[in-house]
Design a protein around this motif. Sequence first.
Motif: not given
Ligand code: KG4
Length: 348
Positions: A140, A166, A170, A183, A187, A278, A282, A310
């Motif tokens: 994100g 991400g 969002d 996200g 998807e 995150g 996907n 995370d």
């Molecule tokens: O790594 P993370 O948990 O937190 C950060 O360090 O930012 O990533 C969160 C991000 C969010 O923007 C969320 O929408 C995205 O990961 N995300 C996805 C999916 N699952 C989580 N984006 C696209 N497709 C997914 N299935």
Amino acid sequence: MTLVLGIETSCDETSASVVERRGAEVVLRSLVILSQDVHRIFGGVVPEIASRAHLTSIVPMVQRALGDAGLAPSDMDAVAVTHAPGLVGALLVGVGYAKGLAAASGKALVGVHHMEGHLFATSLDQPDAVPPFVALLVSGGHTMLLDVPDWGTYHLLGTTRDDAAGEAFDKVGKLLGLPYPGGPHVERLAATGEPRRFRFTRPMLRRDQQPADPDFYDVSFSGLKTAVRLAVQDSANLADDRAHIARGFQDALIDTLVAKTMRAVKRHNRPRIVLGGGVACNTTLVRAMQAAADSLGARVFAPSPRLATDNAAMIARAGLFHFERGVRDPLDLSAFAQRPIPGLQPRD
Ligand code: KG4
Ligand code: ZN
């Protein structure tokens, strides 16, 4: 046998974990993750609320991680904690707690860079996800393409010029009226949309780009987001178009990430691609990446969902790496909103 307790509080997950070095193997002994759901109401992370939520959950989370592993603080060799990058107030909760625990139990303290944690995450359940590899970190807050010849040596190839991958998901989720974080919802919606009903330009991707060009590896998603906004505004029947717009957006974003990653694999001749963050949850991205990698004879390693988002296991794992190299941080370890990954080599 070496045991490391990991603590992660950089954003909106309070997490604790124990990893153990057993000979050549690294074993995940326990992992607990508490996601702060409260931010959904606000459509984004509210820093002060995040810090306060970490404060109330840090003690039980650490106790739970130790309890699940059947261990006590005195069994640990080191306490590893995320100290950058992230929300400073949130980071300080973990850093303060880790310092107190290390001081009281006489254990080593190791500060870990959150993005280095993401690089190590996949190796926890797939032991072959080790250097040399090309890494694509998509979360994100960050989008980074790296060449990793060895643990501790990170060549930055490309990053985002504006929104993280991400963040783009969002924001598009919000434009399409989906819940936060968008996200996974985008998807799911895209899976029901038709390809090419909405075709968006692949951002910062041209065939004639040369490796020396500054945009050869970089990405940019803010123009794509604007294109989605305009498509939403112009739609005469949004209820019908939503899924097709989501599909067009996701196809453009994935094509771009895959093309840039393949450029890195070709140029650096790496046999492996490690995904993290995150957005690596996907499955459409992971499948597209593997299909492209197949033609180059490379293998894609994607973390399982709880290690992609995370978590403290990746922090404990990166902390173990530094602990084994002799790193011991002083008790005045601080927290930083921004800081380069240790071992990050600037671009050529
Ligand atoms: O790594 P993370 O948990 O937190 C950060 O360090 O930012 O990533 C969160 C991000 C969010 O923007 C969320 O929408 C995205 O990961 N995300 C996805 C999916 N699952 C989580 N984006 C696209 N497709 C997914 N299935
Ligand atoms: Zn992250």
